[in-house]
Design an enzyme around this catalytic site. Structure first.
Site, short mmCIF file in Angstrom:
data_model
loop_
_atom_site.label_atom_id
_atom_site.label_comp_id
_atom_site.label_asym_id
_atom_site.label_seq_id
_atom_site.Cartn_x
_atom_site.Cartn_y
_atom_site.Cartn_z
N HIS A 1 -7.52 -2.56 10.25
CA HIS A 1 -7.35 -2.55 8.80
C HIS A 1 -6.29 -3.56 8.38
O HIS A 1 -5.45 -4.00 9.14
CB HIS A 1 -7.06 -1.15 8.27
CG HIS A 1 -5.72 -0.57 8.62
ND1 HIS A 1 -5.49 0.79 8.65
CD2 HIS A 1 -4.52 -1.13 8.95
CE1 HIS A 1 -4.23 1.03 8.96
NE2 HIS A 1 -3.63 -0.12 9.15
N ASP B 1 0.85 -1.19 0.00
CA ASP B 1 0.00 0.00 0.00
C ASP B 1 0.88 1.24 0.00
O ASP B 1 2.10 1.15 0.03
CB ASP B 1 -0.97 -0.01 1.19
CG ASP B 1 -0.26 -0.25 2.53
OD1 ASP B 1 0.98 -0.09 2.60
OD2 ASP B 1 -0.94 -0.61 3.51
N ASN C 1 -7.08 -0.10 14.03
CA ASN C 1 -8.52 -0.14 13.75
C ASN C 1 -8.93 -1.44 13.05
O ASN C 1 -10.07 -1.57 12.62
CB ASN C 1 -8.94 1.07 12.91
CG ASN C 1 -8.26 1.10 11.55
OD1 ASN C 1 -7.43 0.25 11.24
ND2 ASN C 1 -8.60 2.08 10.73
N GLU D 1 -9.78 -0.24 5.00
CA GLU D 1 -10.28 0.31 6.25
C GLU D 1 -11.64 -0.30 6.63
O GLU D 1 -12.39 -0.75 5.76
CB GLU D 1 -10.45 1.83 6.12
CG GLU D 1 -9.17 2.58 5.74
CD GLU D 1 -8.24 2.81 6.93
OE1 GLU D 1 -8.18 1.96 7.82
OE2 GLU D 1 -7.57 3.86 6.94
#
Length: 233
Positions: free
Chosen positions: A137, A67, A135, A142
Site C-alpha cells: 500500500h 493518512d 502489502n 490498499e
C-alpha cells in the site's frame, strides 16, 4: 525512480534527512506531506537537528498529513496525528495554520476527505514522504481491483489492521490521500525499511504497474528518490 541502497537504517535516515533539508532550503514555502511509522521516524529526528543547527526558517512551510486511522482519539499515541506532532511539528514549533490534517474523529469521514482534497487542490504538495507497506500500500491506498484517485475513506486490508503503530487497537477504516494527490507532488521521497518487506520490494522492483501493488504507480512519476535500507529483511 532513482534508487539508492544504504548500509543500514541510520544511513538511510540521514540520507533522507539531507534530501528533505535541501528541499526545504530551496523552497521555504513548500508543502511537505508527512508519512508516519518507523521507516521515516529517525529521518524526522535528524531533520529537526539539521534545521536547528542551521537555524533554518520553517515558519512559511505547510505540512500535510498523509493518512490517518479512523475512530481513534487524536491524542492517542497510535495515531498519525500524535506521531507527526511528536516528531516534527512540536520540535519545530509549527503553528496550527501550517498544518493540513485529517480529523480522525470527524463524524462524517467522507466530508472530511473532500475537505482535505480541496485544500490540496489549493496547496499542491511539493515533496511527499512515503513508505512501502508490507502489502504494497501507499499511504492507506490498499491493494484492490480499482483505486480511488482522490482523498477517501478506505476499508483496511487485514495486514494494515495489524500495523505496528496500532499496538493491537481494533481499527477497521482509514482515511488517506489518493494516488492522484500523491503523484501530483513535485518530488517523492520513498523510504523502504523494516521487517517483512523483502517480497513486496522484489515485486516493486519488477516495474510492473498494478492496482494490486499501489506503490508500483511510483514508476509513473518523474522525480522519485527511493532509499532502501540494505539490512531490511
Amino acid at each position: 525512480m532513482k534508487i539508492e541502497q544504504l548500509d543500514n537504517y541510520e544511513a538511510m535516515s540521514r540520507r533522507g534527512a539531507e534530501i528533505l533539508f535541501n528541499e526545504i532550503s530551496n523552497n521555504p514555502y513548500a508543502n511537505i506531506c508527512l508519512a508516519t511509522g518507523e521507516s521515516p521516524r529517525r529521518m524526522y529526528e535528524l531533520l529537526v537537528e539539521m534545521i536547528h543547527v542551521n537555524q533554518l526558517d520553517v515558519s512559511h512551510l505547510t505540512f500535510t498529513k498523509l493518512d490517518e486511522w479512523c475512530g481513534l482519539n487524536a491524542k492517542d499515541d497510535s495515531t498519525c496525528e500524535w506521531f507527526i506532532r511528536h516528531y516534527v511539528l512540536e520540535p519545530l514549533n509549527i503553528k496550527e495554520e501550517q498544518l493540513i490534517s485529517f480529523n480522525n474523529e470527524a463524524a462524517d469521514t467522507e466530508c472530511e476527505a473532500k475537505r482535505i482534497h480541496d485544500l490540496i487542490d489549493m496547496h499542491p504538495i511539493d515533496c511527499c514522504i512515503l513508505g512501502l507497506g508490507k502489502n504494497g500500500h501507499l499511504g492507506l491506498n490498499e491493494p484492490a481491483d480499482e483505486l480511488i484517485p482522490d482523498a477517501h475513506v478506505i476499508q483496511l486490508d487485514e495486514l494494515s489492521k495489524h500495523h505496528g503503530m496500532l499496538k493491537g487497537k481494533k481499527v477497521e477504516q482509514g482515511i488517506t490521500l489518493g494516488l492522484s494527490e500523491l503523484l501530483n507532488a513535485k518530488k517523492i521521497l520513498m523510504l523502504i525499511s523494516g521487517s517483512g518487506k523483502a517480497e513486496i520490494l522484489q515485486r516493486l522492483m519488477s516495474k510492473k504497474v498494478s492496482t494490486a501493488l499501489p506503490a508500483s504507480f511510483l514508476w509513473l512519476h518523474n522525480d522519485v528518490a527511493c532509499l532502501i535500507n540494505k539490512e531490511m529483511k
